[in-house]
Motif scaffolding. Structure first.
Motif, short mmCIF file in Angstrom:
data_model
loop_
_atom_site.label_atom_id
_atom_site.label_comp_id
_atom_site.label_asym_id
_atom_site.label_seq_id
_atom_site.Cartn_x
_atom_site.Cartn_y
_atom_site.Cartn_z
N LEU A 277 0.84 -1.19 0.00
CA LEU A 277 0.00 0.00 0.00
C LEU A 277 0.88 1.24 0.00
CD1 LEU A 277 -2.67 -0.98 2.69
CD2 LEU A 277 -2.59 -1.56 0.24
N SER A 278 0.39 2.28 -0.65
CA SER A 278 1.07 3.57 -0.66
C SER A 278 0.11 4.65 -0.20
CB SER A 278 1.58 3.91 -2.07
OG SER A 278 2.48 2.95 -2.54
N CYS A 279 0.65 5.67 0.38
CA CYS A 279 -0.15 6.82 0.80
C CYS A 279 0.65 8.08 0.50
CB CYS A 279 -0.49 6.72 2.28
SG CYS A 279 -1.37 8.16 2.93
N ALA A 280 0.17 8.85 -0.46
CA ALA A 280 0.84 10.08 -0.84
C ALA A 280 0.21 11.26 -0.12
CB ALA A 280 0.73 10.28 -2.35
N ALA A 281 1.05 12.13 0.43
CA ALA A 281 0.57 13.26 1.21
C ALA A 281 0.93 14.57 0.53
CB ALA A 281 1.18 13.22 2.61
N SER A 282 0.05 15.54 0.70
CA SER A 282 0.37 16.89 0.24
C SER A 282 1.01 17.64 1.40
CB SER A 282 -0.92 17.60 -0.19
OG SER A 282 -1.77 17.76 0.93
N GLY A 283 1.55 18.81 1.13
CA GLY A 283 2.09 19.62 2.20
C GLY A 283 3.59 19.53 2.33
N ARG A 284 4.18 20.56 2.91
CA ARG A 284 5.63 20.65 2.98
C ARG A 284 6.21 20.18 4.30
NH1 ARG A 284 6.68 26.70 0.83
NH2 ARG A 284 4.45 26.93 0.74
N THR A 285 5.34 19.79 5.24
CA THR A 285 5.84 19.40 6.56
C THR A 285 5.63 17.91 6.83
OG1 THR A 285 3.74 20.10 7.51
CG2 THR A 285 5.57 21.67 7.57
N PHE A 286 5.54 17.13 5.77
CA PHE A 286 5.28 15.69 5.90
C PHE A 286 6.29 15.04 6.83
CE2 PHE A 286 3.95 11.54 4.65
CZ PHE A 286 5.10 10.77 4.51
N SER A 287 7.56 15.43 6.74
CA SER A 287 8.61 14.78 7.52
C SER A 287 8.41 14.95 9.02
CB SER A 287 9.99 15.31 7.10
OG SER A 287 10.08 16.69 7.37
N ARG A 288 7.60 15.90 9.42
CA ARG A 288 7.37 16.15 10.85
C ARG A 288 6.19 15.34 11.41
NH1 ARG A 288 7.40 22.77 10.85
NH2 ARG A 288 9.31 23.06 9.66
N TYR A 289 5.47 14.68 10.52
CA TYR A 289 4.27 13.98 10.96
C TYR A 289 4.58 12.53 11.33
CZ TYR A 289 1.87 17.79 8.47
OH TYR A 289 1.42 19.00 8.02
N ASP A 290 3.86 12.02 12.30
CA ASP A 290 3.80 10.59 12.51
C ASP A 290 2.75 10.05 11.55
OD1 ASP A 290 3.97 11.09 16.09
OD2 ASP A 290 5.58 10.90 14.63
N MET A 291 3.10 9.00 10.82
CA MET A 291 2.19 8.43 9.84
C MET A 291 1.82 7.01 10.26
SD MET A 291 1.78 10.83 7.68
CE MET A 291 0.83 9.92 6.46
N ALA A 292 0.60 6.63 9.97
CA ALA A 292 0.14 5.31 10.41
C ALA A 292 -0.84 4.72 9.42
CB ALA A 292 -0.53 5.41 11.78
N TRP A 293 -1.00 3.42 9.56
CA TRP A 293 -2.04 2.69 8.85
C TRP A 293 -2.98 2.08 9.88
CZ3 TRP A 293 -2.72 2.75 3.65
CH2 TRP A 293 -1.65 3.19 2.86
N PHE A 294 -4.25 2.23 9.62
CA PHE A 294 -5.31 1.57 10.37
C PHE A 294 -6.12 0.73 9.40
CE2 PHE A 294 -5.33 3.63 14.58
CZ PHE A 294 -4.42 4.65 14.36
N ARG A 295 -6.90 -0.17 9.92
CA ARG A 295 -7.80 -0.94 9.07
C ARG A 295 -9.13 -1.15 9.78
NH1 ARG A 295 -4.55 -6.73 9.33
NH2 ARG A 295 -5.14 -7.31 11.47
#
Length: 123
Positions: free
Chosen positions: A19-37
């Protein structure tokens, strides 16, 4: 922040998907990213997270089979799912947590959500 998930599909038990998840925005590197189901009739459950620090955490049910990763240059987070089981079936959502909360497995802490991608594992 907008999140766009993709890569779901139908696969036989024992197979794999990414799975892939593309994000917009310039501060992506500062976010915690997760997958839920979420499976039909069940609550949304935590699958995996990759924090801004690159630390990763997994639900016990997927540990050793799934791998979460991120590419900050592409503003994208991935979920490689191996040895898939019928119980992995559900809609998979990517999410971004911007507050730095340590409650990374609590879906109510997340600020932004993708639209979901269906994963179906046949037995």
């Amino acid at each position: 922040v907008q999140l766009q998930a993709s890569g779901g599909g139908l696969v036989q038990a024992g197979g794999y998907l990414r799975l892939s998840c593309a994000a917009s925005g310039r501060t992506f590197s500062r976010y915690d990213m997760a997958w839920f189901r979420q499976a039909p009739g069940k609550e949304r459950e935590f699958v995996a997270t990759v924090r801004w620090s690159d630390n990763t955490y997994y639900a016990d049910s997927v540990k050793g089979r799934f791998t979460i990763s991120r590419d900050n240059a592409k503003n994208t987070v991935y979920l490689r799912m191996n040895s898939l089981r019928p119980e992995d079936t559900g809609v998979y959502y990517c999410a971004a947590l911007t507050s730095g909360s340590s409650y990374y497995s609590d879906y109510t802490k997340y600020d932004y959500w993708g639209q979901g991608t269906q994963v179906t594992v046949s037995s």
